[in-house]
Design a protein around this motif. Structure first.
Motif, mmCIF file in Angstrom:
data_model
loop_
_atom_site.group_PDB
_atom_site.id
_atom_site.type_symbol
_atom_site.label_atom_id
_atom_site.label_comp_id
_atom_site.label_asym_id
_atom_site.label_seq_id
_atom_site.Cartn_x
_atom_site.Cartn_y
_atom_site.Cartn_z
ATOM 1 N N ARG A 174 38.315 -37.035 86.371
ATOM 2 C CA ARG A 174 37.830 -36.589 85.623
ATOM 3 C C ARG A 174 36.245 -35.496 85.648
ATOM 4 O O ARG A 174 36.162 -34.294 85.012
ATOM 5 N N MET A 175 35.571 -36.270 86.785
ATOM 6 C CA MET A 175 34.699 -35.205 87.194
ATOM 7 C C MET A 175 35.214 -33.974 87.428
ATOM 8 O O MET A 175 34.537 -32.862 87.597
ATOM 9 N N ASP A 186 35.608 -30.777 85.393
ATOM 10 C CA ASP A 186 34.312 -30.474 85.200
ATOM 11 C C ASP A 186 33.766 -29.420 86.275
ATOM 12 O O ASP A 186 33.513 -28.523 86.365
ATOM 13 N N TYR A 215 36.986 -40.065 88.488
ATOM 14 C CA TYR A 215 36.394 -38.020 89.515
ATOM 15 C C TYR A 215 37.250 -37.542 89.318
ATOM 16 O O TYR A 215 36.920 -36.883 89.549
#
Length: 240
Positions: free
Chosen positions: A110-111, A114, A108
């Motif tokens: 990593r998410m 974005d 999360y």
């Protein structure tokens, strides 16, 4: 120690999350005991020498919602779910608390990298690290269930020496003759000029010094100091 180094070098504010809720969900401990252990963990962190003016330490139970969140986690801990087992490798008997907790972890983050620019925030960065192997060698891992797999900051000099002599994998040969002839994998040790006992003795000395230094620093950490690090307050702006 590595994190303190980063704070010193880059002179940045630091936020440290203590996941006392994870202890409650994964360990057979009372909620009160998990909260107590979190404060004890905070003392070990503070003993490393962080700058209180730039450091905020928080616990999930203490910061994410107080009594309401504590009750929510208690409920989660008693409701099972199968729906996310393919994502997180859980089975149908794992509590939904375990399925919700991973939302705070690496995938999360990593998410978030974005999503952050869309919210006009800077992208967070991640530092990937490899855990030290167990004392028994690179094929094992340190585990709280096996106290002989690691050296703890609460270990005495005697315990450290015993663990290293009895359990630490050296990589050396199984006889003096073979070791002198073939050596191992570590500089002087690899050349056969140092023996296993000498390497282990030096390791015990180094670790004992580190642990003793930490023990003395931790002994000076008061409850008031823990409260100061956990106080909700503005931190310096790292982007000024």
């Amino acid at each position: 120690m590595f994190t303190k180094y980063l704070q010193d070098v880059f002179r940045v504010p630091l936020v440290i999350q203590l996941t006392d809720d994870k202890k409650f969900l994964w360990k057979n401990l009372s909620l009160e005991e998990c909260k107590r252990l979190a404060r004890e963990n905070a003392k070990d962190i503070i003993a490393c020498g962080f700058d209180v003016s730039k450091t905020f330490i928080f616990t999930d139970f203490g910061y994410l919602g107080g009594a309401f969140y504590e009750n929510a986690v208690k409920v989660q801990n008693h409701v099972s779910s199968n729906k996310v087992k393919a994502i997180f490798g859980l089975d149908g008997e794992d509590s939904i608390g375990k399925t919700s907790f991973p939302a705070l972890q690496d995938p999360y983050f990593r998410m978030t990298r974005d999503v952050a620019p869309r919210l006009r925030y800077r992208k967070p960065s991640l530092i990937e690290s490899t855990f030290f192997p167990a004392l028994q060698g690179e094929n094992g891992k340190m585990s709280a269930s096996d106290p002989n797999s690691a050296i703890y900051v609460t270990d005495s000099a005697k315990v450290i020496k015993n663990k290293i002599n009895k359990y630490a994998f050296s990589g050396g040969q199984d006889s003096l003759e073979k070791h002198t002839k073939y050596g191992a994998n570590l500089e002087e040790y690899a050349a056969g000029r140092m023996l296993t006992g000498e390497v282990k003795q030096r390791l015990a000395e180094v670790l004992t010094e580190i642990v003793e230094r930490h023990r003395l620093a931790r002994a000076n950490v008061t409850e008031e100091m823990v409260d100061a690090f956990m106080k909700v307050r503005p931190l310096p702006n790292m982007f000024d």
